[in-house]
Design an enzyme around this catalytic site. Structure first.
Site, short mmCIF file in Angstrom:
data_model
loop_
_atom_site.label_atom_id
_atom_site.label_comp_id
_atom_site.label_asym_id
_atom_site.label_seq_id
_atom_site.Cartn_x
_atom_site.Cartn_y
_atom_site.Cartn_z
N CYS A 110 0.80 -1.22 0.00
CA CYS A 110 0.00 0.00 0.00
C CYS A 110 0.83 1.27 0.00
CB CYS A 110 -0.86 0.07 1.26
SG CYS A 110 -2.18 -1.09 1.31
N CYS A 164 13.11 -1.36 4.74
CA CYS A 164 13.11 -2.29 3.60
C CYS A 164 14.10 -1.86 2.51
CB CYS A 164 11.71 -2.36 3.00
SG CYS A 164 11.66 -3.26 1.42
N ASP A 174 19.03 -4.01 -14.83
CA ASP A 174 17.66 -4.15 -14.32
C ASP A 174 17.68 -4.04 -12.80
OD1 ASP A 174 14.96 -4.52 -14.35
OD2 ASP A 174 15.01 -6.51 -15.24
N ASP A 175 16.50 -3.81 -12.20
CA ASP A 175 16.47 -3.61 -10.75
C ASP A 175 16.53 -4.91 -9.97
OD1 ASP A 175 13.52 -4.49 -10.32
OD2 ASP A 175 13.41 -2.99 -11.89
N CYS A 190 9.30 -12.56 1.40
CA CYS A 190 9.09 -11.35 2.21
C CYS A 190 7.84 -11.53 3.05
CB CYS A 190 8.94 -10.13 1.32
SG CYS A 190 8.58 -8.64 2.28
N CYS A 195 16.30 -3.78 6.49
CA CYS A 195 15.84 -5.16 6.39
C CYS A 195 16.46 -5.72 5.13
CB CYS A 195 14.31 -5.24 6.30
SG CYS A 195 13.76 -6.93 5.94
N CYS A 235 15.07 -10.81 2.51
CA CYS A 235 14.89 -11.62 1.31
C CYS A 235 16.21 -11.89 0.59
CB CYS A 235 13.88 -10.96 0.38
SG CYS A 235 14.33 -9.27 -0.05
S1 SF4 Z 1 12.25 -9.05 3.18
FE1 SF4 Z 1 13.07 -7.89 1.41
S2 SF4 Z 1 11.29 -6.98 0.40
FE2 SF4 Z 1 10.66 -7.66 2.45
S3 SF4 Z 1 10.87 -5.86 3.78
FE3 SF4 Z 1 12.79 -7.02 3.92
S4 SF4 Z 1 14.10 -6.15 2.30
FE4 SF4 Z 1 12.03 -5.48 1.89
#
Ligand code: SF4
Length: 505
Positions: free
Chosen positions: A9, A255, A367-368, A404, A455, A458
């Site tokens: 969101c 994130c 690419d990202d 995630c 974070c 992932c």
């Molecule tokens: S796990 Fe990856 S996509 Fe999810 S919040 Fe953490 S860094 Fe972001």
């Protein structure tokens, strides 16, 4: 542009101290952030009562002759708004409608409204708690959980600050929340790790205070960015300005993927614009891959999230950045809403690659991210057909190896090409001569944040919150054993092993 991924969101909220209608601010704040959610949108305003409008799809363009009726239907000087992509709850048409935010909850004479960005991890535990107070509670989305939980705490504690603190302590996950109480208290808060963005700003005359997921929501309204909310911080906005209160100390885990993929390049996190960080990603990829840089003739980028990194790569290497990939501007279908065979075709239709620019050339495509690998495969195949001699893929976000739990639409190990394959294997699968990811160390340095402030769940399988870590470890064991994952595992009701994880907390 990687494989299309949804984020949960985007939010925008504002108060006008002079009691002018706040709806225009909400409208533009959300229009600037429609990239954060396009399945539904909603506005809620307050003038002593709540007024609400919710609908599916993108925020509509409002015609000149419709403005009056919007203002009549959404009166008031305080408001919260939301754009949503579903990462919690069901995704059928009716559920999407029911899950649209903002949401409200009431009991007795207390009523609250909430618009939030994030994802709850201890969903089941909260559902059970909430059903004790609201026996008929039907879970539609995480916003409902947060709203009800906040209401329950507010009823018990009679004080918003203590209620928010209790929510921060009892809800696990990512939540950047804006809200209004029936008394007209206007507030915003972030989870104790500050996983999702949320910033605060004000107008030049200090008559308007606002909260926005990204700073572009403030920019479009000519508001000045004040600060990014701290993890575990509550901010109240009123005639007295912005009142900040840190309620929970827990560290920070913003994130990392926001930098690579989700956020608009002109948004600001910390003291950097996102596009500046992405340019540095490009420079890093050049420094980390001199062998490929030496061999390549030119750079092309995947529009639009690869463009800034391509510029950095070009700056660092002196290689020509050929603007030979262009998006068909009005082909906007999202890959995920299509069937698998359609998905392949639509990705192919979204980007125009100019064949004569790549024919006979050794090309670096920047690419990202690579999530499932679908888009990369299509692009490489296209370049080969056009006669590219070599195709190297540079990826700014390090290899995604885990799901995630915090609001990005990648819930299982099985769907991630990087969870089971090395970069060399991925290159073979997508048909590239090489796939090179930016290292985690370089990525972190470029953001200007510390490793302990991001974070990186992932890309490291180390998650900031305890239940997410337990689930990730458990899911990984199942995955390695070849078990089939079922999507958002933490929402699944019949996983006895998951139940035992909850009981261990
Ligand atoms: S796990 Fe990856 S996509 Fe999810 S919040 Fe953490 S860094 Fe972001």
């Amino acid at each position: 542009m990687g494989d299309y991924l949804g984020i949960d969101c985007g939010v925008f909220a504002a108060i006008d101290i002079d009691k002018r209608p706040v709806f225009p601010l909400l409208y533009w704040g959300m229009r600037a952030q429609n990239h954060r959610g396009h399945q539904s949108h909603g506005f809620l305003t307050y003038d002593g009562q709540f007024h609400i409008h919710k609908a599916l799809d993108l925020i509509p363009k409002i015609k000149r002759n419709e403005v009056k009726s919007w203002l009549v239907n959404l009166p008031g000087h305080i408001g919260i708004a939301n754009v949503r992509y579903t990462t919690s709850g069901r995704t059928d048409h009716e559920s999407l409608q029911r899950g649209t935010q903002p949401v409200t909850a009431e009991k007795g004479d207390i009523k609250i409204a909430v618009s939030f960005n994030g994802n709850v991890v201890n969903t089941r535990q909260l559902r059970e708690e909430i059903r004790k107070v609201f026996p008929g509670f039907h879970y539609e989305c995480d916003a409902e959980l947060i709203c009800r939980k906040l209401l329950i705490e507010l009823i018990e504690r009679k004080d918003l600050v203590s209620a928010v603190k209790a929510c921060m302590e009892k809800i696990e996950g990512a939540f950047s929340v804006t809200g209004i109480t029936s008394k007209g208290e206007f507030f915003a808060f972030k989870d104790p790790y500050g996983i999702r963005p949320l910033c605060a700003g004000h107008s030049r005359d200090s008559k308007v205070y606002a909260f926005s997921s990204e700073s572009v929501g403030l920019n479009i309204n000519d508001l000045i960015l004040d600060f990014e909310l701290e993890p575990g911080e509550l901010v109240m906005a009123s005639e007295e300005g912005l009142k900040r209160e840190k309620l929970v100390e827990n560290g920070k885990a913003f994130c990392a993927f926001e930098f690579a993929y989700f956020a608009r390049p002109d948004s600001r996190f910390g003291d950097k614009y996102v596009y500046e960080v992405r340019e540095e990603f490009g420079r890093n990829l050049a420094r980390e891959n001199p062998d490929i840089v030496k061999d390549a003739d030119l750079i092309i980028s995947m529009p639009e999230t690869g463009n800034d990194a391509a510029y950095g790569l070009h700056e660092e290497t002196g290689l020509r950045w050929e603007r030979a990939t262009r998006r068909h501007r009005f082909v906007t279908e999202r890959a995920f809403i299509l069937l698998p065979h359609e998905r392949y075709r639509t990705i192919d239709k979204k980007i125009n690659i100019l064949a004569e620019k790549v024919r006979g050339k050794r090309v670096i495509v920047i690419d990202d991210s690579i999530v499932r690998g679908d888009t990369t495969r299509v692009v490489v195949e296209k370049l080969r057909k056009m006669g590219a001699k070599k195709v190297y893929v540079f990826v700014t976000f390090p290899r995604i190896i885990g799901p995630c739990f915090y609001g990005i639409d990648m819930a299982t190990y099985g769907e991630l090409i990087g969870s089971k394959h090395s970069p060399e294997e991925i290159a073979k699968i997508v048909g590239a001569d090489a796939v090179r990811y930016q290292s985690i160390e370089s990525f972190v340095r470029a953001t200007g944040m510390g490793k302990d402030e991001l974070c990186l769940g992932c890309i490291t399988r180390k998650y900031p919150t305890p239940l997410a870590q337990q689930l990730a470890d458990k899911m990984y064991k199942w995955f390695l054993r070849g078990c089939k994952e079922t999507g958002r595992i933490y929402e699944t009701a019949d996983l006895t092993e998951t139940r035992s994880l909850y009981s261990k907390r």
